[in-house]
Enzyme design. Sequence first.
Site, PDB file in Angstrom:
ATOM      1  N   LEU A 149       0.985  -1.196   0.053  1.00 16.31           N
ATOM      2  CA  LEU A 149      -0.031   0.067   0.131  1.00 16.31           C
ATOM      3  C   LEU A 149       0.858   1.268   0.039  1.00 16.31           C
ATOM      4  CD1 LEU A 149      -2.681  -0.832   2.719  1.00 16.31           C
ATOM      5  CD2 LEU A 149      -2.967  -1.234   0.054  1.00 16.31           C
ATOM      6  N   ASP A 150       0.624   2.204  -0.971  1.00 11.98           N
ATOM      7  CA  ASP A 150       1.495   3.529  -0.931  1.00 11.98           C
ATOM      8  C   ASP A 150       1.307   4.300   0.330  1.00 11.98           C
ATOM      9  OD1 ASP A 150      -0.558   5.419  -1.423  1.00 11.98           O
ATOM     10  OD2 ASP A 150      -0.781   4.757  -3.331  1.00 11.98           O
ATOM     11  N   ARG A 151       2.454   5.197   0.518  1.00 12.58           N
ATOM     12  CA  ARG A 151       2.500   6.015   1.667  1.00 12.58           C
ATOM     13  C   ARG A 151       1.070   6.587   1.986  1.00 12.58           C
ATOM     14  NH1 ARG A 151       7.144   8.701   3.407  1.00 12.58           N
ATOM     15  NH2 ARG A 151       7.930   8.335   1.623  1.00 12.58           N
TER      16      ARG A 151
END
Length: 238
Positions: A101-103
């Site tokens: 999951l991206d930042r």
Amino acid sequence: MKLVRHLANLGYGSRKQVAWMFREGRVTDADGEVLYADDAVAHDDVRIDGEPLDPPPGMLAMLHKPVGCTCSNKDGGRLVHDLLPPRFRLRKPVLSTVGRLDRDTSGLLLLTDDGSLLHRIISPKAKLPKVYEAVLAEDLRGDEAALFASGTLLLESETVPLLPADLQVLESRRIRLTLHEGRYHQVRRMFAAVGNHVLALHRSRVGGLALDGLPEGQWRLLEPADRERLFSVADSVR
């Protein structure tokens, strides 16, 4: 496997450091009897400073990832591993995130040290549904659900259309999107393709697993029943 090596592989320290733990009498069995480095004792019967051992190899965990944490050591800032016991970084086999999951995305993230399980979960053949909830910058124009479900949407710089995805409208700018694949920044790129922008993104479910009230930033081990539930949705549609 000797007990000293087993504890080192669990991240309790180098073999030399673990050997000192034995010398100091910190490693005991469930009854408090001191153990030695070459003893053969079942994992569940070992205690360090009176506490049970961390999970053995083959563990699967769920983390409620907050915004601001990254899944890669190559990225700067706070890492998802910072939310876990420090020893987990030293485990062998390595504890890895199952996909990313991206930042700027929060929600359900799985971690495992079982390579075959990891590949089973992320394999396109598994087609595990992943459910996301998003807040959009603009109102929906009205044709997004049909386009996403068509299986014809082609993202920029790609040559293979996306698999059909299910879009549910919660409010004019709030949606729930169910995917059956996991391409790079897929949800954000899908809405960019229809002229919109994702302001906030949260993953609420993977397969048959949901966060079920797990607080943000917290994690828990998944039991055999959880693993069955993880694959139950995909199994039911085959």
